[in-house]
Design an enzyme around this catalytic site. Structure first.
Site, PDB file in Angstrom:
ATOM      1  N   LYS A 164     -34.296  -1.301 -68.112  1.00 50.24           N
ATOM      2  CA  LYS A 164     -34.288  -0.453 -66.583  1.00 50.24           C
ATOM      3  C   LYS A 164     -35.036  -0.033 -65.994  1.00 50.24           C
ATOM      4  O   LYS A 164     -35.505   0.045 -65.457  1.00 50.24           O
ATOM      5  CB  LYS A 164     -32.971  -0.403 -66.096  1.00 50.24           C
ATOM      6  CG  LYS A 164     -31.755  -1.688 -66.230  1.00 50.24           C
ATOM      7  CD  LYS A 164     -30.475  -1.542 -65.330  1.00 50.24           C
ATOM      8  CE  LYS A 164     -29.687  -0.435 -66.324  1.00 50.24           C
ATOM      9  NZ  LYS A 164     -28.909  -0.617 -67.551  1.00 50.24           N
ATOM     10  N   ARG A 176     -23.807  -0.388 -58.350  1.00 46.68           N
ATOM     11  CA  ARG A 176     -23.159  -0.814 -60.069  1.00 46.68           C
ATOM     12  C   ARG A 176     -21.768  -0.725 -59.953  1.00 46.68           C
ATOM     13  O   ARG A 176     -20.645  -1.797 -60.799  1.00 46.68           O
ATOM     14  CB  ARG A 176     -22.817   0.883 -61.150  1.00 46.68           C
ATOM     15  CG  ARG A 176     -23.511   0.465 -61.870  1.00 46.68           C
ATOM     16  CD  ARG A 176     -23.338   1.855 -62.840  1.00 46.68           C
ATOM     17  NE  ARG A 176     -23.094   2.050 -64.231  1.00 46.68           N
ATOM     18  CZ  ARG A 176     -24.654   2.827 -64.643  1.00 46.68           C
ATOM     19  NH1 ARG A 176     -25.850   2.393 -64.260  1.00 46.68           N
ATOM     20  NH2 ARG A 176     -25.032   3.104 -65.984  1.00 46.68           N
ATOM     21  N   ARG A 191     -32.715   5.282 -79.092  1.00 48.04           N
ATOM     22  CA  ARG A 191     -33.185   6.242 -77.843  1.00 48.04           C
ATOM     23  C   ARG A 191     -33.843   8.221 -77.833  1.00 48.04           C
ATOM     24  O   ARG A 191     -32.411   7.945 -78.235  1.00 48.04           O
ATOM     25  CB  ARG A 191     -32.620   5.834 -76.562  1.00 48.04           C
ATOM     26  CG  ARG A 191     -33.523   6.618 -75.622  1.00 48.04           C
ATOM     27  CD  ARG A 191     -32.685   5.779 -74.439  1.00 48.04           C
ATOM     28  NE  ARG A 191     -31.298   6.082 -73.899  1.00 48.04           N
ATOM     29  CZ  ARG A 191     -30.268   5.118 -73.211  1.00 48.04           C
ATOM     30  NH1 ARG A 191     -31.379   4.716 -72.386  1.00 48.04           N
ATOM     31  NH2 ARG A 191     -29.309   5.233 -72.713  1.00 48.04           N
ATOM     32  N   ARG A 234     -29.743  11.963 -75.643  1.00 46.71           N
ATOM     33  CA  ARG A 234     -28.378  11.834 -74.659  1.00 46.71           C
ATOM     34  C   ARG A 234     -26.511  11.068 -75.273  1.00 46.71           C
ATOM     35  O   ARG A 234     -26.612  10.648 -76.310  1.00 46.71           O
ATOM     36  CB  ARG A 234     -28.191  10.167 -73.813  1.00 46.71           C
ATOM     37  CG  ARG A 234     -29.079  10.454 -72.693  1.00 46.71           C
ATOM     38  CD  ARG A 234     -29.606   9.374 -72.351  1.00 46.71           C
ATOM     39  NE  ARG A 234     -28.633   8.351 -71.161  1.00 46.71           N
ATOM     40  CZ  ARG A 234     -28.190   6.668 -70.726  1.00 46.71           C
ATOM     41  NH1 ARG A 234     -29.535   6.991 -70.213  1.00 46.71           N
ATOM     42  NH2 ARG A 234     -27.476   6.225 -70.116  1.00 46.71           N
ATOM     43  N   ARG A 283     -19.584   2.134 -72.481  1.00 39.77           N
ATOM     44  CA  ARG A 283     -20.581   1.472 -71.049  1.00 39.77           C
ATOM     45  C   ARG A 283     -20.976   0.009 -70.958  1.00 39.77           C
ATOM     46  O   ARG A 283     -20.834  -1.065 -69.486  1.00 39.77           O
ATOM     47  CB  ARG A 283     -21.513   2.289 -71.334  1.00 39.77           C
ATOM     48  CG  ARG A 283     -22.098   3.292 -71.335  1.00 39.77           C
ATOM     49  CD  ARG A 283     -22.571   4.328 -71.710  1.00 39.77           C
ATOM     50  NE  ARG A 283     -23.832   3.795 -71.424  1.00 39.77           N
ATOM     51  CZ  ARG A 283     -24.777   4.456 -71.630  1.00 39.77           C
ATOM     52  NH1 ARG A 283     -25.617   5.244 -73.230  1.00 39.77           N
ATOM     53  NH2 ARG A 283     -26.308   4.236 -72.025  1.00 39.77           N
TER      54      ARG A 283
HETATM   55  P1  AP5 Z   1     -33.883   1.877 -70.928  1.00 42.78           P
HETATM   56  O1  AP5 Z   1     -34.876   1.658 -70.882  1.00 42.78           O
HETATM   57  O2  AP5 Z   1     -33.316   3.361 -71.592  1.00 42.78           O
HETATM   58  O3  AP5 Z   1     -32.526   1.122 -71.194  1.00 42.78           O
HETATM   59  P2  AP5 Z   1     -31.257   0.945 -69.285  1.00 42.78           P
HETATM   60  O4  AP5 Z   1     -31.920  -0.273 -69.281  1.00 42.78           O
HETATM   61  O5  AP5 Z   1     -32.061   2.460 -68.838  1.00 42.78           O
HETATM   62  O6  AP5 Z   1     -29.985   2.223 -70.657  1.00 42.78           O
HETATM   63  P3  AP5 Z   1     -29.493   2.663 -69.739  1.00 42.78           P
HETATM   64  O7  AP5 Z   1     -28.504   3.037 -70.736  1.00 42.78           O
HETATM   65  O8  AP5 Z   1     -30.111   4.387 -69.335  1.00 42.78           O
HETATM   66  O9  AP5 Z   1     -28.844   2.073 -68.981  1.00 42.78           O
HETATM   67  P4  AP5 Z   1     -27.392   2.872 -68.261  1.00 42.78           P
HETATM   68  O10 AP5 Z   1     -26.601   1.572 -66.637  1.00 42.78           O
HETATM   69  O11 AP5 Z   1     -26.721   2.808 -69.430  1.00 42.78           O
HETATM   70  O12 AP5 Z   1     -27.490   4.515 -67.745  1.00 42.78           O
HETATM   71  P5  AP5 Z   1     -27.374   5.029 -66.651  1.00 42.78           P
HETATM   72  O13 AP5 Z   1     -28.489   6.380 -66.736  1.00 42.78           O
HETATM   73  O14 AP5 Z   1     -28.039   4.276 -65.463  1.00 42.78           O
HETATM   74  O15 AP5 Z   1     -33.929   1.704 -73.099  1.00 42.78           O
HETATM   75  C1  AP5 Z   1     -33.218   1.769 -73.944  1.00 42.78           C
HETATM   76  C2  AP5 Z   1     -34.150   2.258 -74.587  1.00 42.78           C
HETATM   77  O16 AP5 Z   1     -34.631   0.998 -75.149  1.00 42.78           O
HETATM   78  C3  AP5 Z   1     -35.080   3.638 -74.960  1.00 42.78           C
HETATM   79  O17 AP5 Z   1     -35.015   3.719 -76.584  1.00 42.78           O
HETATM   80  C4  AP5 Z   1     -36.502   1.983 -74.779  1.00 42.78           C
HETATM   81  O18 AP5 Z   1     -37.536   2.641 -75.276  1.00 42.78           O
HETATM   82  C5  AP5 Z   1     -36.178   0.853 -75.566  1.00 42.78           C
HETATM   83  N1  AP5 Z   1     -36.888  -0.135 -75.179  1.00 42.78           N
HETATM   84  C6  AP5 Z   1     -37.038  -0.379 -73.956  1.00 42.78           C
HETATM   85  N2  AP5 Z   1     -37.759  -1.609 -73.332  1.00 42.78           N
HETATM   86  C7  AP5 Z   1     -37.759  -2.267 -74.658  1.00 42.78           C
HETATM   87  C8  AP5 Z   1     -37.884  -3.828 -75.031  1.00 42.78           C
HETATM   88  N3  AP5 Z   1     -38.251  -4.776 -74.312  1.00 42.78           N
HETATM   89  N4  AP5 Z   1     -38.264  -3.715 -76.841  1.00 42.78           N
HETATM   90  C9  AP5 Z   1     -37.641  -2.399 -77.008  1.00 42.78           C
HETATM   91  N5  AP5 Z   1     -37.635  -1.561 -77.243  1.00 42.78           N
HETATM   92  C10 AP5 Z   1     -37.181  -1.386 -75.527  1.00 42.78           C
HETATM   93  O19 AP5 Z   1     -26.273   6.193 -66.235  1.00 42.78           O
HETATM   94  C11 AP5 Z   1     -25.312   6.396 -67.061  1.00 42.78           C
HETATM   95  C12 AP5 Z   1     -24.014   7.524 -66.498  1.00 42.78           C
HETATM   96  O20 AP5 Z   1     -24.139   7.313 -65.793  1.00 42.78           O
HETATM   97  C13 AP5 Z   1     -23.562   5.859 -65.677  1.00 42.78           C
HETATM   98  O21 AP5 Z   1     -22.280   5.271 -67.482  1.00 42.78           O
HETATM   99  C14 AP5 Z   1     -22.162   6.462 -65.402  1.00 42.78           C
HETATM  100  O22 AP5 Z   1     -21.312   7.279 -65.740  1.00 42.78           O
HETATM  101  C15 AP5 Z   1     -23.254   7.171 -64.760  1.00 42.78           C
HETATM  102  N6  AP5 Z   1     -23.743   6.399 -63.418  1.00 42.78           N
HETATM  103  C16 AP5 Z   1     -24.929   6.197 -63.269  1.00 42.78           C
HETATM  104  N7  AP5 Z   1     -24.821   5.153 -62.220  1.00 42.78           N
HETATM  105  C17 AP5 Z   1     -24.143   5.125 -62.010  1.00 42.78           C
HETATM  106  C18 AP5 Z   1     -23.543   4.578 -60.967  1.00 42.78           C
HETATM  107  N8  AP5 Z   1     -24.379   3.628 -59.908  1.00 42.78           N
HETATM  108  N9  AP5 Z   1     -21.956   4.918 -60.436  1.00 42.78           N
HETATM  109  C19 AP5 Z   1     -21.121   5.379 -61.011  1.00 42.78           C
HETATM  110  N10 AP5 Z   1     -21.644   5.886 -62.243  1.00 42.78           N
HETATM  111  C20 AP5 Z   1     -23.497   5.853 -62.597  1.00 42.78           C
HETATM  112 MG    MG Z   2     -31.611   4.212 -67.920  1.00 39.17          MG
END
Ligand code: AP5
Ligand code: MG
Length: 222
Positions: free
Chosen positions: A17, A92, A130, A163, A174
């Site tokens: 994402k 979410r 990552r 992270r 997660r």
């Molecule tokens: P990446 O693009 O980083 O993936 P992502 O979908 O963004 O994954 P996240 O782990 O960031 O999602 P998340 O939802 O768990 O975390 P968030 O920060 O939102 O890609 C992942 C890896 O794969 C990278 O190394 C990339 O290079 C690689 N990659 C990408 N595409 C690829 C491809 N096509 N082929 C090969 N490799 C590839 O949330 C973190 C925390 O914050 C949550 O757990 C929660 O505690 C809090 N939080 C965030 N938003 C909310 C909300 N709305 N409500 C409540 N709590 C929240």
């Molecule tokens: Mg992300």
């Protein structure tokens, strides 16, 4: 009120994402809004919000809705979001989705909700490899998307780090939280005719091409 363009990216943690939202930001000229990135920014600056968020993020749990929704509302008042935004990691759960419907309603609502599919095994591989730039937040993968120089950001020379919530036990929680709380949004947006699905098991550029074609089919984007 002016119409704005809002895309909501859905997918398990690690689906790509953030990677895709960043590319869309450059191509469409509307900002990526990542709630996870905003929490991490606040944590880095030791704000009250950052300290509160950390206690949930380190366990892989969701930060309380009230705090998160208010934060997104504030972010949308900023100048760069006046034409819309690419939402990454928000909404979410159903409470957040309903709140976001109310927030966006005056601007014509959400334009499209792309869902990026990958398996849980692939998510684990992606997340545990990552690395993120400490200064600009650019995302790399040690194997799938490595920086030119190990541990150093290509864009600004910043240090790359792992992270806190990217350790295997937290990632499993997660994923659990995603299936329990976030996956009901798939049906929610499908029923509204907003959901489009794409195969995330391809190279980053191919996923981006797929995404751009879907956006172009559904809404008028350049
Ligand atoms: P990446 O693009 O980083 O993936 P992502 O979908 O963004 O994954 P996240 O782990 O960031 O999602 P998340 O939802 O768990 O975390 P968030 O920060 O939102 O890609 C992942 C890896 O794969 C990278 O190394 C990339 O290079 C690689 N990659 C990408 N595409 C690829 C491809 N096509 N082929 C090969 N490799 C590839 O949330 C973190 C925390 O914050 C949550 O757990 C929660 O505690 C809090 N939080 C965030 N938003 C909310 C909300 N709305 N409500 C409540 N709590 C929240
Ligand atoms: Mg992300």
């Amino acid at each position: 009120m002016n119409r704005r363009t809002f895309f909501v990216l859905l997918g398990v943690p690690g689906a790509g994402k953030g990677t895709q939202a960043k590319l869309l930001e450059d191509r469409l000229g509307i900002p990526q809004i990542s709630t996870g990135d905003i929490f991490r920014y606040n944590l880095k600056n030791a704000t009250e919000l950052g300290i509160l968020a950390k206690s949930f993020m380190d366990k892989g749990e969701l930060v309380p809705d009230e705090v998160t929704i208010r934060m997104v509302e504030d972010r949308l008042t900023q100048a760069d979001a006046q034409a819309g935004a690419v939402l990454d990691g928000f909404p979410r759960n159903l409470v957040q989705a309903q709140a976001f419907d109310k927030i966006t309603e005056p601007y014509g609502g959400i334009s499209l909700v792309p869902l990026i599919h990958i398996s849980d095994e692939e998510a684990m591989l992606r997340i545990t490899g990552r690395r993120v730039c400490r200064t600009c937040g650019a995302v790399y993968h040690v194997e799938f998307n490595p920086p030119k120089q190990e541990g150093v950001c290509d864009l600004d020379g910043g240090e790359l780090y792992q992270r806190n919530d990217d350790l295997p036990d937290t990632v499993r929680n997660r994923l659990y939280v995603y299936y329990k709380q976030t996956s009901p949004l798939i049906g929610y947006y499908f029923a509204k005719g907003l959901l489009v699905e794409l195969d995330g098991n391809q190279a980053i550029e191919q996923v981006q091409d797929q995404l751009m074609s879907l956006l172009a089919m559904k809404v008028a984007v350049a």
